[in-house]
Design a protein around this motif. Structure first.
Motif, PDB file in Angstrom:
ATOM      1  N   ASP A  10    -101.287  26.730  18.067  1.00 19.99           N
ATOM      2  CA  ASP A  10    -101.969  27.303  19.220  1.00 19.99           C
ATOM      3  C   ASP A  10    -102.260  28.766  18.918  1.00 19.99           C
ATOM      4  O   ASP A  10    -101.336  29.556  18.694  1.00 19.99           O
ATOM      5  N   ALA A  11    -103.538  29.138  18.917  1.00 18.51           N
ATOM      6  CA  ALA A  11    -103.905  30.502  18.552  1.00 18.51           C
ATOM      7  C   ALA A  11    -103.435  31.514  19.590  1.00 18.51           C
ATOM      8  O   ALA A  11    -103.196  32.676  19.262  1.00 18.51           O
ATOM      9  N   GLY A  12    -103.295  31.098  20.843  1.00 17.30           N
ATOM     10  CA  GLY A  12    -102.891  32.027  21.881  1.00 17.30           C
ATOM     11  C   GLY A  12    -101.413  32.337  21.863  1.00 17.30           C
ATOM     12  O   GLY A  12    -101.003  33.506  21.846  1.00 17.30           O
ATOM     13  N   THR A  13    -100.590  31.301  21.849  1.00 13.80           N
ATOM     14  CA  THR A  13     -99.144  31.493  21.923  1.00 13.80           C
ATOM     15  C   THR A  13     -98.491  31.615  20.558  1.00 13.80           C
ATOM     16  O   THR A  13     -97.372  32.110  20.443  1.00 13.80           O
ATOM     17  N   GLY A  14     -99.165  31.124  19.532  1.00 13.08           N
ATOM     18  CA  GLY A  14     -98.569  31.102  18.205  1.00 13.08           C
ATOM     19  C   GLY A  14     -97.701  29.896  17.952  1.00 13.08           C
ATOM     20  O   GLY A  14     -97.088  29.781  16.885  1.00 13.08           O
ATOM     21  N   GLU A  15     -97.632  28.973  18.892  1.00 17.24           N
ATOM     22  CA  GLU A  15     -96.786  27.799  18.709  1.00 17.24           C
ATOM     23  C   GLU A  15     -97.363  26.863  17.654  1.00 17.24           C
ATOM     24  O   GLU A  15     -98.540  26.522  17.691  1.00 17.24           O
ATOM     25  N   VAL A  16     -96.535  26.474  16.697  1.00 17.65           N
ATOM     26  CA  VAL A  16     -96.917  25.452  15.725  1.00 17.65           C
ATOM     27  C   VAL A  16     -96.641  24.101  16.371  1.00 17.65           C
ATOM     28  O   VAL A  16     -95.499  23.755  16.660  1.00 17.65           O
ATOM     29  N   LEU A  17     -97.688  23.336  16.615  1.00 17.48           N
ATOM     30  CA  LEU A  17     -97.545  22.073  17.332  1.00 17.48           C
ATOM     31  C   LEU A  17     -97.147  20.938  16.405  1.00 17.48           C
ATOM     32  O   LEU A  17     -96.457  20.005  16.823  1.00 17.48           O
ATOM     33  N   ALA A  18     -97.587  21.008  15.162  1.00 15.71           N
ATOM     34  CA  ALA A  18     -97.216  20.006  14.165  1.00 15.71           C
ATOM     35  C   ALA A  18     -97.514  20.589  12.797  1.00 15.71           C
ATOM     36  O   ALA A  18     -98.383  21.449  12.654  1.00 15.71           O
ATOM     37  N   ALA A  19     -96.792  20.121  11.785  1.00 15.49           N
ATOM     38  CA  ALA A  19     -96.991  20.650  10.440  1.00 15.49           C
ATOM     39  C   ALA A  19     -96.477  19.661   9.413  1.00 15.49           C
ATOM     40  O   ALA A  19     -95.609  18.832   9.701  1.00 15.49           O
ATOM     41  N   HIS A  20     -97.010  19.781   8.214  1.00 14.48           N
ATOM     42  CA  HIS A  20     -96.557  18.974   7.087  1.00 14.48           C
ATOM     43  C   HIS A  20     -96.456  19.883   5.866  1.00 14.48           C
ATOM     44  O   HIS A  20     -97.450  20.472   5.442  1.00 14.48           O
ATOM     45  N   GLU A  51     -89.275  19.646   4.119  1.00 14.47           N
ATOM     46  CA  GLU A  51     -90.360  18.843   3.578  1.00 14.47           C
ATOM     47  C   GLU A  51     -90.783  17.791   4.591  1.00 14.47           C
ATOM     48  O   GLU A  51     -90.017  17.374   5.455  1.00 14.47           O
ATOM     49  N   GLY A  52     -92.029  17.353   4.466  1.00 15.98           N
ATOM     50  CA  GLY A  52     -92.524  16.299   5.330  1.00 15.98           C
ATOM     51  C   GLY A  52     -93.107  16.832   6.621  1.00 15.98           C
ATOM     52  O   GLY A  52     -93.293  18.029   6.814  1.00 15.98           O
ATOM     53  N   THR A  53     -93.389  15.901   7.536  1.00 12.40           N
ATOM     54  CA  THR A  53     -94.046  16.226   8.793  1.00 12.40           C
ATOM     55  C   THR A  53     -93.020  16.624   9.844  1.00 12.40           C
ATOM     56  O   THR A  53     -92.024  15.931  10.038  1.00 12.40           O
ATOM     57  N   GLN A  54     -93.287  17.744  10.519  1.00  6.72           N
ATOM     58  CA  GLN A  54     -92.412  18.248  11.571  1.00  6.72           C
ATOM     59  C   GLN A  54     -93.187  18.261  12.886  1.00  6.72           C
ATOM     60  O   GLN A  54     -94.136  19.027  13.057  1.00  6.72           O
ATOM     61  N   VAL A  55     -92.795  17.374  13.793  1.00  9.20           N
ATOM     62  CA  VAL A  55     -93.422  17.304  15.111  1.00  9.20           C
ATOM     63  C   VAL A  55     -92.502  16.528  16.031  1.00  9.20           C
ATOM     64  O   VAL A  55     -91.778  15.625  15.584  1.00  9.20           O
ATOM     65  N   ARG A  56     -92.492  16.904  17.304  1.00  4.61           N
ATOM     66  CA  ARG A  56     -91.720  16.157  18.293  1.00  4.61           C
ATOM     67  C   ARG A  56     -92.691  15.693  19.369  1.00  4.61           C
ATOM     68  O   ARG A  56     -93.085  16.464  20.243  1.00  4.61           O
ATOM     69  N   LEU A  57     -93.083  14.438  19.297  1.00  5.04           N
ATOM     70  CA  LEU A  57     -94.082  13.908  20.217  1.00  5.04           C
ATOM     71  C   LEU A  57     -93.460  13.602  21.573  1.00  5.04           C
ATOM     72  O   LEU A  57     -92.368  13.044  21.666  1.00  5.04           O
ATOM     73  N   ARG A  58     -94.184  13.950  22.621  1.00  2.00           N
ATOM     74  CA  ARG A  58     -93.769  13.515  23.943  1.00  2.00           C
ATOM     75  C   ARG A  58     -94.030  12.024  24.108  1.00  2.00           C
ATOM     76  O   ARG A  58     -94.843  11.436  23.402  1.00  2.00           O
ATOM     77  N   SER A  59     -93.374  11.438  25.088  1.00  2.00           N
ATOM     78  CA  SER A  59     -93.598  10.037  25.399  1.00  2.00           C
ATOM     79  C   SER A  59     -95.059   9.837  25.796  1.00  2.00           C
ATOM     80  O   SER A  59     -95.591  10.557  26.623  1.00  2.00           O
ATOM     81  N   GLY A  60     -95.711   8.876  25.161  1.00  2.00           N
ATOM     82  CA  GLY A  60     -97.102   8.583  25.476  1.00  2.00           C
ATOM     83  C   GLY A  60     -98.109   9.363  24.679  1.00  2.00           C
ATOM     84  O   GLY A  60     -99.318   9.090  24.777  1.00  2.00           O
ATOM     85  N   ALA A  61     -97.663  10.335  23.898  1.00  2.00           N
ATOM     86  CA  ALA A  61     -98.597  11.099  23.071  1.00  2.00           C
ATOM     87  C   ALA A  61     -99.073  10.251  21.900  1.00  2.00           C
ATOM     88  O   ALA A  61     -98.342   9.381  21.425  1.00  2.00           O
ATOM     89  N   PRO A  62    -100.287  10.486  21.427  1.00  2.00           N
ATOM     90  CA  PRO A  62    -100.758   9.732  20.253  1.00  2.00           C
ATOM     91  C   PRO A  62     -99.947  10.077  19.023  1.00  2.00           C
ATOM     92  O   PRO A  62     -99.384  11.168  18.907  1.00  2.00           O
TER      93      PRO A  62
END
Length: 315
Positions: free
Chosen positions: A82-92, A57-68
């Motif tokens: 990412d539609a090309g690689t299939g990577e989920v960059l963030a999710a809730h 549950e909740g938001t799943q993301v690992r932000l790099r240093s300096g990312a918004p």
């Protein structure tokens, strides 16, 4: 598509680390392994030992240093991939099962589009228009008129026409058979949260999908040239009475800029939806440089009816 999860520390071209994967494999291959990255030729494959990450549950993301920071949005569930690689960059709440409204038409198109060439002509019967849900969005399909299959698909993607869906489903063997085929298609794509009752996305007991599954459908759809063309069409002519035509416009305001919603740069389209039970839902895709991102947003809890577009924009 099957589900796997990347534990790599970074993604070279992105400000966030991958939270998961939307991965294309054949059903047979999926039985033998957890998944491989379709964009991984020439680089190490993602490791996929823990498929529970996006189940949390909740938001799943690992932000790099300096990312918004991840935008503060009110949707019950959302995914950025990412539609090309299939990577989920963030999710809730990526796998929360919610009513999908007309975003389920993405699965309908994936299931039925390959069966009928766009130039086939069909004369509509009264039987094919029976049973359309009260208050449904309609494109204006009329009994006794002859339409090309491409006309009907424009009605599905632009006007979210449940009348066009009913006719195409009838051509496909009927409402119940089409629902069964959509269910089977979802499973072959690895979309395990989706249960199909009404192929047009109309509210029905037990009908649900998830932000994750809708991202899977959007990604698969963009790989079909016909799907990609229909979902990105801004406006077109639709057959009317006596050989005339009338203009129909896409109801995705991020694509058209209608009703005061600012168009999103690079937007491809995909599909928006609304029902009483689902609230507003959206599958959107946009080009960013050399990559394409998919965003799914389900049922914002704040703002007016167009908040779904602003939350997608923020994501």
């Amino acid at each position: 598509m099957t589900i796997g999860f990347s534990l790599r520390a970074a993604v070279s071209t992105c400000a966030v680390c991958a939270a998961g994967m939307l991965i294309v494999t054949s059903p047979v291959a999926a039985e033998g392994r957890s998944g491989t990255d379709p964009g991984a030729q020439g680089r190490p494959s993602a490791t996929v030992p823990q498929p529970a990450l996006l189940r949390r549950e909740g938001t799943q993301v690992r932000l790099r240093s300096g990312a918004p920071e991840t935008p503060d949005v009110s949707a019950l569930s959302w995914v950025v991939a990412d539609a090309g690689t299939g990577e989920v960059l963030a999710a809730h709440n990526a796998h929360e099962q919610l009513p999908p409204a007309s975003t389920l038409k993405t699965l309908f198109a994936l299931t039925v589009l390959p069966s009928f060439p766009s130039g086939i002509q069909h004369t509509v019967s009264a039987r094919e228009l029976a049973g359309i849900g009260e208050g449904s969005s309609l494109v204006g399909v009329v009994e006794g008129h002859t339409y090309r299959v491409s006309d009907l698909w424009h009605g599905v993607f632009l006007n979210s026409g449940n009348d066009a869906v009913h006719v195409l489903a009838a051509l496909n063997g009927g409402w119940t058979q089409t629902a069964r085929q959509m269910q089977a298609k979802a499973r072959t794509l690895g979309a395990m949260d989706t249960y199909v009752v009404s192929p047009d996305g109309y509210d029905a007991d037990g009908q649900v999908s998830s932000a994750y599954d809708l991202a899977v459908f959007g990604r698969a759809g963009l790989r079909n040239p016909d799907f990609a063309r229909y979902c990105s069409t801004v406006e077109t002519a639709f057959p009317g009475n006596g050989g005339s035509t009338f203009e129909i416009a896409n109801t995705n305001r991020l694509l058209t800029g209608a009703d005061g919603v600012e168009p999103y740069p690079g937007l491809i389209g995909v599909k928006n939806g609304y029902t009483t039970n689902a609230g507003n839902t959206l599958v959107a895709a946009a080009h960013h440089g050399r990559r394409t991102l998919i965003v799914t947003v389900m049922n914002p809890q704040e703002g007016e009816g167009f908040e779904v577009y602003e939350e997608a924009r923020a994501l």
